[in-house]
Design an enzyme around this catalytic site. Structure first.
Site, short mmCIF file in Angstrom:
data_model
loop_
_atom_site.label_atom_id
_atom_site.label_comp_id
_atom_site.label_asym_id
_atom_site.label_seq_id
_atom_site.Cartn_x
_atom_site.Cartn_y
_atom_site.Cartn_z
N CYS A 43 13.49 10.96 34.15
CA CYS A 43 13.10 11.72 32.96
C CYS A 43 14.31 12.28 32.23
O CYS A 43 14.45 12.11 31.02
CB CYS A 43 12.14 12.84 33.33
SG CYS A 43 11.62 13.84 31.92
N CYS A 48 12.24 10.28 29.53
CA CYS A 48 11.55 11.04 28.51
C CYS A 48 12.44 11.95 27.68
O CYS A 48 12.22 12.11 26.48
CB CYS A 48 10.39 11.83 29.11
SG CYS A 48 10.73 12.61 30.70
N LYS A 51 14.83 9.74 25.36
CA LYS A 51 13.93 9.01 24.46
C LYS A 51 13.34 9.93 23.41
O LYS A 51 13.27 9.57 22.22
CB LYS A 51 12.82 8.34 25.28
CG LYS A 51 11.79 7.59 24.44
CD LYS A 51 10.70 7.04 25.32
CE LYS A 51 9.94 8.16 26.01
NZ LYS A 51 8.94 7.67 26.98
N TYR A 178 3.24 2.33 26.66
CA TYR A 178 3.80 3.44 25.89
C TYR A 178 5.30 3.27 25.66
O TYR A 178 5.81 3.59 24.57
CB TYR A 178 3.49 4.77 26.56
CG TYR A 178 4.25 5.07 27.83
CD1 TYR A 178 5.41 5.82 27.79
CD2 TYR A 178 3.80 4.62 29.06
CE1 TYR A 178 6.13 6.12 28.95
CE2 TYR A 178 4.50 4.90 30.22
CZ TYR A 178 5.66 5.64 30.17
OH TYR A 178 6.36 5.91 31.31
N GLU A 182 6.84 3.14 21.92
CA GLU A 182 7.76 4.21 21.54
C GLU A 182 9.08 3.65 21.02
O GLU A 182 9.58 4.06 19.96
CB GLU A 182 7.98 5.14 22.73
CG GLU A 182 6.78 6.01 23.03
CD GLU A 182 6.90 6.81 24.31
OE1 GLU A 182 6.17 7.81 24.45
OE2 GLU A 182 7.72 6.44 25.17
N HIS A 437 -6.29 27.88 9.25
CA HIS A 437 -6.17 27.10 8.02
C HIS A 437 -4.97 27.55 7.19
O HIS A 437 -4.67 28.75 7.14
CB HIS A 437 -7.47 27.28 7.20
CG HIS A 437 -7.49 26.52 5.92
ND1 HIS A 437 -7.72 25.17 5.88
CD2 HIS A 437 -7.30 26.93 4.63
CE1 HIS A 437 -7.68 24.77 4.63
NE2 HIS A 437 -7.42 25.82 3.84
N GLU A 442 -6.92 22.50 12.97
CA GLU A 442 -8.23 23.07 12.68
C GLU A 442 -9.34 22.02 12.71
O GLU A 442 -10.52 22.36 12.88
CB GLU A 442 -8.22 23.78 11.33
CG GLU A 442 -8.11 22.87 10.12
CD GLU A 442 -8.16 23.64 8.80
OE1 GLU A 442 -9.04 24.48 8.66
OE2 GLU A 442 -7.31 23.38 7.94
#
Length: 448
Positions: A43, A48, A51, A178, A182, A437, A442
């Site tokens: 990682c 991760c 990346k 993934y 990516e 909002h 939302e």
């Protein structure tokens, strides 16, 4: 005093191994860790973290263009791969130092070398030194899988992609998961011509069908090409260093690099596991029970090497649970239900819980709510890209059993929403929450 050199010896200083080491040490255990490459594991060093930094860099390609619609006089900008690469690698080195400091602060002994098992309670370092430990934890993670075919040695994996000497003009990526999607988004935003080649007929297996179809649609609009049902036959290297990829059911493709992102396998080869009596499954993963214990009572394993859920936060949870259970007197079992996940594609995906197909198969009758909209920022920027939020509800209980999102900042929004799914909240609970909002988030409490 113990007859062993250490109470715990950990092989692998990645996310799971480091967490287990420092927590066990904080409980008073004498702990040692062996790491043959760099502290931090996949990682931090080659996964991760670097990346995600490339993903951030890639986002500026669209942000700079969009800024003009918001009144900023942004000139045409040139991208410097060397500068980003070097900055990312420098950050990786900084983080590696912090991980090493964490081990040192907890008085964990670090051996910067390879270790292999020579028995249920003994390891051998690469220099021949033998060390005994009452318990041994295997946390060696996973490794990129590269299928064998003529010329496969010319391909690179996610291990090498962060060190490219120059930005490739043409990139062929093998795989549909993934990692493939990516890096496709990253290189496409940097200006490379990207083609994803998949031997199957779909991308992102395991994710909700509508969400992955939306990513495919958006990716193609951005210029990423896809070749489905096209197995690799060979890679031919030419005199100028360029590559030609020969595929089944498809014309050849010329490329400057070929990135194989065909999944990851448990990193168990050559560790001496079989000789120590540790049982492995057909994929080479260490088989463990819910307490992370292997078939040998003194040997445990956590993280990708067990091939349960290949996610860094899961490895960290498993390392924590192991240390608390074995050394802290706090028996802990990791709950693998409703683990959130993300794909840092362009745009990104966030998901937690069951997909629509899984829910229908398991629960029978479900209600599905969707919101298909353009983010306010995209509207003003003249960008037609649409976000899609999807909620899966158990008809019988009104409980929200799945949330799936694709759009700007989807993973950031999904993390908080995953708490609600994990807690078993209902659609009525979402409806009763006042919207924040104006925000994209939302939409989750306005679904009708």
């Amino acid at each position: 005093m113990s007859n062993f050199d250490f109470d715990l010896f950990v092989i692998g200083a990645g996310s799971g191994g480091v967490r287990a080491s420092r927590v066990a040490a904080s409980h008073g255990a004498r702990v040692a860790v062996a790491e043959e490459y760099r502290v931090g594991g996949t990682c931090v060093i080659r996964g991760c973290v670097p990346k995600k930094l490339l993903v951030y860099g890639a986002h500026f390609a669209e942000d700079l263009k969009d800024a003009r619609h918001f009144g900023w006089d942004v000139p045409d900008c040139k991208f410097d791969w060397d500068r980003l690469r070097d900055n990312v690698l420098a950050e990786v080195t900084r983080l590696e130092g912090l991980y090493g400091q964490t081990l040192e602060n907890h008085k964990v002994t670090l051996f910067k070398t390879r270790a292999t098992l020579i028995g249920p309670q003994k390891v051998r370092l690469a220099d021949g030194q033998e060390i005994s430990a009452e318990r041994i934890l295997i946390a060696t993670g996973g490794w990129p899988f590269v299928p064998e075919f003529p010329g496969s040695e010319h391909a690179i994996t996610s291990n090498e992609v962060f060190h490219l000497d120059k930005l490739p003009k043409r990139v062929v990526i093998a795989g549909g998961g993934y990692i493939a999607n990516e890096f496709a988004g990253i290189f496409n935003e940097f200006g490379s011509k990207v083609t994803i080649v998949n031997r199957g007929d779909t991308i992102l297996r395991g994710y909700d069908e509508q969400i992955r179809d939306r990513l495919l649609q958006i990716s193609m609009t951005k210029g990423i090409e896809f070749r489905f049902n096209a197995p690799f036959e060979s890679i031919e290297k030419k005199e100028d260093g360029s590559l030609t990829v020969h595929l089944g059911n498809c014309d050849p493709i010329d490329a400057d690099i070929v990135l194989v992102a065909a999944g990851r396998v448990p990193n168990t080869k050559g560790l001496g596991l079989e000789d120590a009596g540790v049982e492995l499954d057909k994929d080479g993963a260490i088989q463990v029970d819910e307490t992370n214990q292997s078939s040998v009572p003194s040997i445990y394993a956590v993280g990708d090497v067990t091939n349960r859920i290949q996610l860094t936060p899961v490895a960290i949870r498993e390392g924590q649970a192991f240390a608390d259970s074995v050394f802290g007197g706090k028996p802990t079992v990791v709950d693998y239900a409703n683990v959130p996940s993300a794909v840092f594609s362009h745009p990104p995906i966030g998901a937690v819980g069951m997909t629509e197909a899984e829910a229908r198969n398991k629960l029978g009758t479900v209600r599905v709510y969707t919101s298909d909209f353009r983010a306010m920022k995209n509207v003003l920027a003249g960008r037609n890209e649409r976000a899609l939020y999807k909620m899966i509800v158990n008809e019988a209980t009104d409980q929200v059993v799945g949330l799936h999102m694709i759009g700007p900042d989807a993973p950031e929004i999904l993390q908080a929403a995953a708490v609600a799914v994990k807690a078993g909240l209902t659609k009525a609970d979402f409806d009763a929450t006042v919207a924040l909002h104006p925000s994209m988030a939302e939409e989750l409490v306005l679904l009708k």
